[in-house]
Motif scaffolding. Structure first.
Motif, PDB file in Angstrom:
ATOM      1  N   SER A  69      16.406 181.508  63.179  1.00  0.00           N
ATOM      2  CA  SER A  69      17.013 180.250  63.624  1.00  0.00           C
ATOM      3  C   SER A  69      15.954 179.160  63.692  1.00  0.00           C
ATOM      4  O   SER A  69      14.763 179.442  63.784  1.00  0.00           O
ATOM      5  CB  SER A  69      17.686 180.428  64.987  1.00  0.00           C
ATOM      6  N   ILE A  70      16.426 177.910  63.631  1.00  0.00           N
ATOM      7  CA  ILE A  70      15.540 176.751  63.789  1.00  0.00           C
ATOM      8  C   ILE A  70      16.141 175.859  64.851  1.00  0.00           C
ATOM      9  O   ILE A  70      17.334 175.544  64.812  1.00  0.00           O
ATOM     10  CB  ILE A  70      15.386 175.963  62.473  1.00  0.00           C
ATOM     11  N   ASP A  71      15.298 175.472  65.815  1.00  0.00           N
ATOM     12  CA  ASP A  71      15.738 174.563  66.861  1.00  0.00           C
ATOM     13  C   ASP A  71      14.553 173.699  67.280  1.00  0.00           C
ATOM     14  O   ASP A  71      13.509 174.230  67.667  1.00  0.00           O
ATOM     15  CB  ASP A  71      16.285 175.340  68.061  1.00  0.00           C
ATOM     16  N   LYS A  72      14.707 172.409  67.178  1.00  0.00           N
ATOM     17  CA  LYS A  72      13.690 171.441  67.615  1.00  0.00           C
ATOM     18  C   LYS A  72      12.324 171.709  66.998  1.00  0.00           C
ATOM     19  O   LYS A  72      11.290 171.691  67.668  1.00  0.00           O
ATOM     20  CB  LYS A  72      13.593 171.418  69.132  1.00  0.00           C
ATOM     21  N   GLY A  73      12.311 171.994  65.705  1.00  0.00           N
ATOM     22  CA  GLY A  73      11.052 172.193  64.995  1.00  0.00           C
ATOM     23  C   GLY A  73      10.427 173.556  65.150  1.00  0.00           C
ATOM     24  O   GLY A  73       9.322 173.789  64.678  1.00  0.00           O
ATOM     25  N   LEU A  74      11.103 174.494  65.825  1.00  0.00           N
ATOM     26  CA  LEU A  74      10.593 175.853  65.983  1.00  0.00           C
ATOM     27  C   LEU A  74      11.442 176.831  65.190  1.00  0.00           C
ATOM     28  O   LEU A  74      12.663 176.905  65.379  1.00  0.00           O
ATOM     29  CB  LEU A  74      10.587 176.272  67.450  1.00  0.00           C
TER      30      LEU A  74
END
Length: 146
Positions: A69-74
């Motif tokens: 997963s990707i969330d807020k650049g992570l």
């Protein structure tokens, strides 16, 4: 008379300070894009003009049990590796076990050029390869001089 205190063993004080700093930062990664030594899965990170390429080495995992997963650049890679059944006799006692098993979560900070809408992940031969596209504005381009 000076207000500074200089110990007799100045180099010993520097060694003590270095040990304290090392212990203070020992749980943190050495850079924003890497993890601590021994983190699972180990990763290689690189880039091309169009993509950011992440290869996670995770042999023996079921691809359906890996979450990306990707969330807020992570970018987060998580899952669980099941223990393998030992192929030894009952009286054999294990004294060293280097293969990791259990739940894992690996987080990688992506550069600002990453486009979270352009992500592909594939698992083959024990390697999870994740390609993250770059934003159009960040790609190199030639400028015509008039």
């Amino acid at each position: 008379m000076s207000n500074f205190y200089f110990p007799d063993d100045l180099f010993g004080e520097f060694d003590r300070l270095q040990r304290q700093m090392s212990s203070l930062f020992s749980g943190f990664p050495t850079s924003l894009r890497s993890g601590p030594l021994g983190a699972f899965p180990p990763v290689n990170i690189g880039s091309t003009d169009d993509t950011i390429e992440i290869v996670a080495f995770a042999p023996g995992l079921d691809p359906a049990a890996i979450d990306v997963s990707i969330d807020k650049g992570l970018l987060t890679i998580s899952g669980e590796r099941k223990p393998t059944a030992p192929q030894t006799r009952e009286e054999t006692r294990s004294y060293a076990q280097e293969r990791f098993f259990g739940s894992f979560r690996r987080m990688i900070e992506l550069p600002q050029t990453a486009d979270p809408d352009k992500v592909q992940a594939r698992y083959a031969d024990g390697c999870l390869t994740i390609s993250v596209g770059k934003r159009e504005a960040s790609k190199p381009r030639a400028i015509t001089v008039q």
